[in-house]
Design an enzyme around this catalytic site. Structure first.
Site, PDB file in Angstrom:
ATOM      1  N   ARG A  67       0.838  -1.199   0.000  1.00  0.00           N
ATOM      2  CA  ARG A  67       0.000   0.000   0.000  1.00  0.00           C
ATOM      3  C   ARG A  67       0.876   1.255   0.000  1.00  0.00           C
ATOM      4  NH1 ARG A  67      -4.890  -1.216   4.326  1.00  0.00           N
ATOM      5  NH2 ARG A  67      -5.372  -3.341   3.651  1.00  0.00           N
ATOM      6  N   GLU A 114     -11.084  -1.475  -5.058  1.00  0.00           N
ATOM      7  CA  GLU A 114     -11.629  -0.585  -4.023  1.00  0.00           C
ATOM      8  C   GLU A 114     -10.787   0.679  -3.898  1.00  0.00           C
ATOM      9  OE1 GLU A 114     -11.255  -1.804   0.098  1.00  0.00           O
ATOM     10  OE2 GLU A 114     -13.160  -0.880   0.622  1.00  0.00           O
TER      11      GLU A 114
END
Ligand code: FWK
Length: 474
Positions: A96, A167
């Site tokens: 991430r 997402e």
């Protein structure tokens, strides 16, 4: 200055060239090859189709472990033992943060020590072939769930790898996750992500996008969450996305949660182009959970009941181990079964709650007011308007880790647990709306015999972990 304009194919190619090379070869994300892989998937593995043809509320957990075989076994367990209708692949924190070297080390350590040394699936390190192996070996559609401000390479790899839903967004994966990026930068990054999804869509492979509505998961007022996910849906639609799932995080008051999901669906239908199929997702409570597993099941049960009452397209489930960390497969599957039990027991009942219509009208009016301010700030351009509205504080979120939001709004629960604003900062809400929030908070202050204060907010933040909804004194 950023603008809400569709990237050209040339720009799309140029960025793909720029972000590939080190960790993923340009050839690995070749479009024709990737589209062919997607077309090889059977209908029951097509994410948008399963989502948009659902006849009942779909259940989806979060899940991700570093090693590929273990990740596949985990997803198969959630499918077979948990009854998951849709599967996730939750990405690890290093990935991430684009720290692929650290993710590689964690994956190597996991293999050496036969353990999970990362808190999710390092998809970039597994590469396109690794993602395709996951998609081949599981028996349901798979979505990439993460929290990545710069998700460009992750999108290129996972979409070429056969995942069909992605997402997040430039606001929802910036403000709650990082202080490293300003909004203009993440809007630019996510225009690439959305354009890539749009490019697959134009080639017959519909990619679903799901803005992350819960944001910080801490007492986010429904109108702010819904305005922000609607903005992300609009930005995605400009880039050619045709399947958008608007997301909302349960706050725990049944009337407000039912009203919020209904408002989100209505606003989405009104603001997003007709060419976009809009669905909704309710996230089970995203704040602190009780450590006691029976109480945690109680929270999950209430979330299941909320989903049964408002019937979002899908519900993102929690596990009874939420308070302790990444759940075991068994615990994660148990959260799915708890949810399913409540959904099925309420499914044949028609229940009406008092006050939903009034709350929904208040939420919708507030969302429109916020979105008007964004359009005005951007002279009609939603991308420019978003940057300027957050700069001015006319759009804002509570407790943002990012300094791209002022954080001048302060939420607290009112006397029946609905989330209201104690402090409004500069948010674009009209005086009548502010008066309603204040009046309902005053009633709580009377009930508790104390002043409205930050103390209430702090008490509310830990209330659910402590076994209740409202942080009453004493
Ligand atoms: C957005 C935060 C949510 O993501 C969940 N989460 C994060 N990583 C994982 C993971 N690897 N497996 C299952 N759930 C996870 C976490 O429990 C929390 O509910």
């Amino acid at each position: 200055m950023i603008e809400d304009k569709r990237l050209t194919d040339t720009e799309l190619e140029a960025i793909t060239d720029r972000i590939t090379g080190d960790w993923v070869s340009r050839a690995a994300v070749d479009f024709a090859d990737a589209v062919a892989f997607h077309e090889s998937l059977p209908p029951h593995k097509r994410f948008a189709a399963v989502l948009e043809n659902a006849e009942a509320v779909l259940c989806q957990p979060r899940a991700g472990v570093p090693r590929l075989d273990e990740h596949v076994e985990l997803l198969q367990h959630l499918d077979e033992e948990g009854g998951a209708d849709l599967l996730p692949t939750t990405i690890d924190s290093y990935t991430r943060d684009n720290a692929y070297e650290k993710a590689a080390e964690g994956l190597a350590r996991s293999r050496e020590t036969d353990s999970s040394e990362l808190n999710g699936f390092p998809a970039v390190n597994h590469g396109v072939e690794g993602c395709r192996e996951v998609v081949r070996r599981v028996d349901a559609p798979v979505q990439v769930r993460h929290g990545t401000p710069d998700a460009r390479l992750l999108a290129a790899v996972t979409l070429a790898g056969g995942f069909q839903s992605f997402e997040g967004g430039p606001i929802t994966y910036n403000l709650p996750y990082t202080s490293a990026y300003d909004l203009e930068t993440t809007i630019e990054y996510w225009q690439y992500v959305d354009r890539l999804c749009g490019a697959y869509t134009e080639r017959g492979v519909t990619i679903n996008r799901e803005p992350f509505g819960p944001l910080t998961g801490t007492l986010v007022p429904p109108s702010i969450a819904i305005a922000i996910v609607t903005i992300e849906g609009l930005l995605a639609a400009t880039q050619g996305v045709r399947s958008v799932t608007l997301g909302y995080g349960q706050v725990g008051n049944l009337v407000q949660d039912v009203a919020a999901v209904r408002a989100m669906a209505a606003i989405g239908a009104e603001y997003l182009p007709d060419s976009v199929t809009v669905t909704t997702v309710l996230h089970q409570w995203m704040g602190g959970f009780p450590r006691d597993e029976a109480r945690a099941h109680g929270v999950i049960g209430l979330a299941g009941a909320t989903a049964a009452l408002v019937e979002p397209t899908k519900v993102i489930t929690k596990s009874p181990q939420e308070a302790v960390g990444v759940p075991t497969a068994e615990s994660n599957a148990a959260g799915l079964r708890t949810t399913d039990q409540v959904l099925r027991m309420l499914d044949e009942q028609s229940i009406t709650l008092d006050g939903v219509d009034r709350e929904q009208a208040l939420i919708e009016r507030s969302v429109r007011s916020l979105l008007d301010a964004v359009y005005e700030a951007g002279d009609g351009d939603i991308a420019r308007g978003t940057v300027r509205a957050f700069d001015a504080g006319t759009l804002d979120i509570p407790f943002p880790p990012s300094d791209a939001a002022a954080g001048d709004v302060l939420p607290a629960r009112d006397d029946d647990g609905r989330v209201r604003l104690l402090k409004f900062g500069a948010v674009a809400l009209d005086d009548e709306t502010k008066r309603i929030h204040r009046a309902r908070l005053d009633r709580r202050a009377d009930t508790e015999g104390r002043e409205l204060s930050f103390r209430m907010v702090a008490d509310d933040v830990s209330a659910v972990s402590d076994g209740r909804l409202i942080g009453r004194p004493g």
